[in-house]
Motif scaffolding. Structure first.
Motif, PDB file in Angstrom:
ATOM      1  N   VAL A 171       0.969  -1.499   0.142  1.00 35.20           N
ATOM      2  CA  VAL A 171      -0.105  -0.096   0.046  1.00 35.20           C
ATOM      3  C   VAL A 171       0.891   0.977   0.069  1.00 35.20           C
ATOM      4  O   VAL A 171       1.619   1.295   0.880  1.00 35.20           O
ATOM      5  N   MET A 172       0.841   2.179  -0.956  1.00 36.33           N
ATOM      6  CA  MET A 172       1.722   3.128  -1.186  1.00 36.33           C
ATOM      7  C   MET A 172       1.160   4.616  -0.610  1.00 36.33           C
ATOM      8  O   MET A 172      -0.091   4.600  -0.818  1.00 36.33           O
ATOM      9  N   GLY A 173       1.700   5.522  -0.068  1.00 39.65           N
ATOM     10  CA  GLY A 173       1.317   6.606   0.302  1.00 39.65           C
ATOM     11  C   GLY A 173       1.200   7.644  -0.882  1.00 39.65           C
ATOM     12  O   GLY A 173       1.812   7.378  -1.961  1.00 39.65           O
ATOM     13  N   ASP A 174       0.866   8.699  -0.599  1.00 39.94           N
ATOM     14  CA  ASP A 174       0.455   9.753  -1.583  1.00 39.94           C
ATOM     15  C   ASP A 174       1.646  10.918  -1.774  1.00 39.94           C
ATOM     16  O   ASP A 174       1.652  11.656  -2.867  1.00 39.94           O
ATOM     17  N   VAL A 175       2.581  10.881  -1.019  1.00 39.85           N
ATOM     18  CA  VAL A 175       3.614  11.912  -1.054  1.00 39.85           C
ATOM     19  C   VAL A 175       4.813  11.440  -1.693  1.00 39.85           C
ATOM     20  O   VAL A 175       5.571  10.503  -1.128  1.00 39.85           O
ATOM     21  N   GLN A 176       5.206  12.258  -2.764  1.00 40.42           N
ATOM     22  CA  GLN A 176       6.373  11.582  -3.769  1.00 40.42           C
ATOM     23  C   GLN A 176       7.769  12.600  -3.363  1.00 40.42           C
ATOM     24  O   GLN A 176       7.658  13.778  -3.366  1.00 40.42           O
ATOM     25  N   ILE A 177       8.759  11.694  -2.753  1.00 40.28           N
ATOM     26  CA  ILE A 177       9.812  12.662  -2.369  1.00 40.28           C
ATOM     27  C   ILE A 177      10.980  12.282  -3.390  1.00 40.28           C
ATOM     28  O   ILE A 177      11.171  11.171  -3.733  1.00 40.28           O
ATOM     29  N   LYS A 178      11.508  13.401  -4.160  1.00 38.91           N
ATOM     30  CA  LYS A 178      12.677  13.363  -4.938  1.00 38.91           C
ATOM     31  C   LYS A 178      13.851  12.793  -3.869  1.00 38.91           C
ATOM     32  O   LYS A 178      13.923  13.106  -2.901  1.00 38.91           O
ATOM     33  N   PRO A 179      14.704  11.672  -4.445  1.00 31.79           N
ATOM     34  CA  PRO A 179      15.759  11.104  -3.553  1.00 31.79           C
ATOM     35  C   PRO A 179      16.603  12.068  -2.945  1.00 31.79           C
ATOM     36  O   PRO A 179      17.323  11.675  -1.851  1.00 31.79           O
ATOM     37  N   ASP A 180      16.930  13.177  -3.583  1.00 29.39           N
ATOM     38  CA  ASP A 180      17.842  14.080  -3.056  1.00 29.39           C
ATOM     39  C   ASP A 180      17.249  15.533  -2.336  1.00 29.39           C
ATOM     40  O   ASP A 180      17.843  16.486  -1.708  1.00 29.39           O
ATOM     41  N   ALA A 181      15.848  15.258  -2.052  1.00 29.64           N
ATOM     42  CA  ALA A 181      15.208  16.269  -1.428  1.00 29.64           C
ATOM     43  C   ALA A 181      15.553  16.269   0.302  1.00 29.64           C
ATOM     44  O   ALA A 181      15.534  17.071   0.871  1.00 29.64           O
ATOM     45  N   VAL A 182      15.443  14.761   0.550  1.00 31.71           N
ATOM     46  CA  VAL A 182      15.703  15.053   2.205  1.00 31.71           C
ATOM     47  C   VAL A 182      16.681  13.528   2.344  1.00 31.71           C
ATOM     48  O   VAL A 182      17.188  12.935   1.331  1.00 31.71           O
ATOM     49  N   ASP A 183      17.314  13.731   3.583  1.00 29.55           N
ATOM     50  CA  ASP A 183      18.162  12.430   4.016  1.00 29.55           C
ATOM     51  C   ASP A 183      17.428  11.242   4.060  1.00 29.55           C
ATOM     52  O   ASP A 183      16.909  11.280   5.389  1.00 29.55           O
ATOM     53  N   LEU A 184      17.289  10.355   3.276  1.00 34.54           N
ATOM     54  CA  LEU A 184      16.368   9.237   3.247  1.00 34.54           C
ATOM     55  C   LEU A 184      16.799   8.411   4.657  1.00 34.54           C
ATOM     56  O   LEU A 184      15.851   7.733   5.124  1.00 34.54           O
ATOM     57  N   ARG A 185      18.064   8.640   5.173  1.00 39.21           N
ATOM     58  CA  ARG A 185      18.309   7.842   6.367  1.00 39.21           C
ATOM     59  C   ARG A 185      17.299   8.055   7.582  1.00 39.21           C
ATOM     60  O   ARG A 185      17.088   7.366   8.451  1.00 39.21           O
ATOM     61  N   TRP A 186      17.050   9.216   7.577  1.00 35.57           N
ATOM     62  CA  TRP A 186      16.374  10.030   8.882  1.00 35.57           C
ATOM     63  C   TRP A 186      14.786  10.065   8.612  1.00 35.57           C
ATOM     64  O   TRP A 186      14.189  10.649   9.477  1.00 35.57           O
ATOM     65  N   ILE A 187      14.360   9.451   7.522  1.00 28.91           N
ATOM     66  CA  ILE A 187      12.933   9.298   7.501  1.00 28.91           C
ATOM     67  C   ILE A 187      12.225   8.372   8.460  1.00 28.91           C
ATOM     68  O   ILE A 187      12.857   7.277   8.626  1.00 28.91           O
ATOM     69  N   GLY A 188      11.425   8.931   9.353  1.00 28.77           N
ATOM     70  CA  GLY A 188      10.907   8.015  10.454  1.00 28.77           C
ATOM     71  C   GLY A 188       9.319   7.827  10.241  1.00 28.77           C
ATOM     72  O   GLY A 188       8.799   8.569   9.486  1.00 28.77           O
ATOM     73  N   ALA A 189       8.817   6.893  11.061  1.00 30.01           N
ATOM     74  CA  ALA A 189       7.297   6.512  11.045  1.00 30.01           C
ATOM     75  C   ALA A 189       6.794   5.996  12.282  1.00 30.01           C
ATOM     76  O   ALA A 189       7.673   5.318  13.113  1.00 30.01           O
ATOM     77  N   LEU A 190       5.507   6.102  12.555  1.00 35.31           N
ATOM     78  CA  LEU A 190       4.933   5.322  13.693  1.00 35.31           C
ATOM     79  C   LEU A 190       3.880   4.545  13.186  1.00 35.31           C
ATOM     80  O   LEU A 190       3.241   4.849  12.378  1.00 35.31           O
TER      81      LEU A 190
END
Length: 266
Positions: A171-190
């Motif tokens: 199941v995929m979310g709606d927000v698309q992130i460019k791979p250089d827009a954020v530090d992917l390592r620090w994406i967190g979730a609850l």
């Protein structure tokens, strides 16, 4: 190496188990000589059955990416399996009778704009080839018994690999992130089940960077003449433990500024 007729027969068992929602016993118990390569050969045979039935491959999943899960499975590298077109679900109500014993994990999905072909693919190559990254939930399932019905012994990694690496849905979310827009390592979730926080995690739990697993996969499948293709969706690996699910359970994954994914098993 198992005989081809045995591999084909075991693949048929898995396809029947998925269609009829009835688990089969451990392959590794019946064939103690079974290897990881046998597991992948059974998986490929099952894929051929799905393709012959009209299914298509829309991407790949990577599993066992965390150190804890690798230690528990007594392996030193991840595993992988295809994402078939009938494994993609929208948010909202999802019929639980499509699964046997579903569980839920939190992951990031990479959607590729360019192909990736090993054997020398790097993390930087993955980021350059990625159109966008999207928060996702993986639904995992067990067509092979997770615990042997007689001995209660856990299934081996060979069984899991055969069984599409436990893959059952995304199941995929709606927000698309460019791979250089954020530090992917620090994406967190609850991860919440029925309004209770069951799990939390950071994407760095996936091999220290979720793109590392995608590079590993491109390199791993190269010897078989395979590659990741433009348009593929690649589930990079879970950064939470699997959470069990029953009919009526509602799941919400809160990615903060990257949005919320929610669905309910009915």
């Amino acid at each position: 190496m198992l005989e081809q007729n045995t591999i084909d027969a075991l693949a048929q068992e898995l396809r029947y188990a998925r269609e009829n929602r009835k688990q089969v016993s451990h392959f590794s118990k019946r064939y103690p000589e079974m290897t990881i390569e046998d597991g992948y050969e059974i998986q490929r045979a099952w894929v051929r059955l799905e393709l012959a039935a009209g299914r298509t491959i829309k991407g790949r999943k990577i599993g066992l990416t965390s150190r804890a899960m690798q230690q528990a499975s007594q392996i030193t590298e991840p595993d992988f399996a295809p994402l078939m077109d009938d494994m993609f679900f929208k948010q909202g109500d999802i019929a639980i009778n499509q699964f046997i014993k579903p569980r839920v994990e939190v992951e990031l999905a990479f959607v590729l704009k360019q192909s990736l072909k090993g054997p020398n693919t790097t993390l930087e190559d993955v980021l350059a080839a990625t159109d966008y990254v999207v928060p996702a939930i993986e639904i995992i399932d067990a067509r092979i018994e997770q615990f042997d019905s007689v001995t209660q012994a856990p299934r081996k990694v060979f069984d899991t690999i055969s069984d599409f690496a436990a893959n059952a849905g995304i199941v995929m979310g709606d927000v698309q992130i460019k791979p250089d827009a954020v530090d992917l390592r620090w994406i967190g979730a609850l991860l919440l089940k029925n309004n209770v926080v069951e799990e939390t995690g950071l994407a760095a739990g996936v091999l220290n960077h979720p793109a590392v697993g995608v590079a590993w996969l491109a390199n791993k499948i190269a010897p078989y003449g395979e590659q990741l293709n433009a348009g593929d969706v690649v589930l990079a690996g879970s950064f939470t433990r699997p959470t069990t699910a029953e009919v009526g359970d509602e799941f919400v994954v809160d990615y903060g500024s990257l949005g919320i994914i929610s669905f309910r098993f009915v």
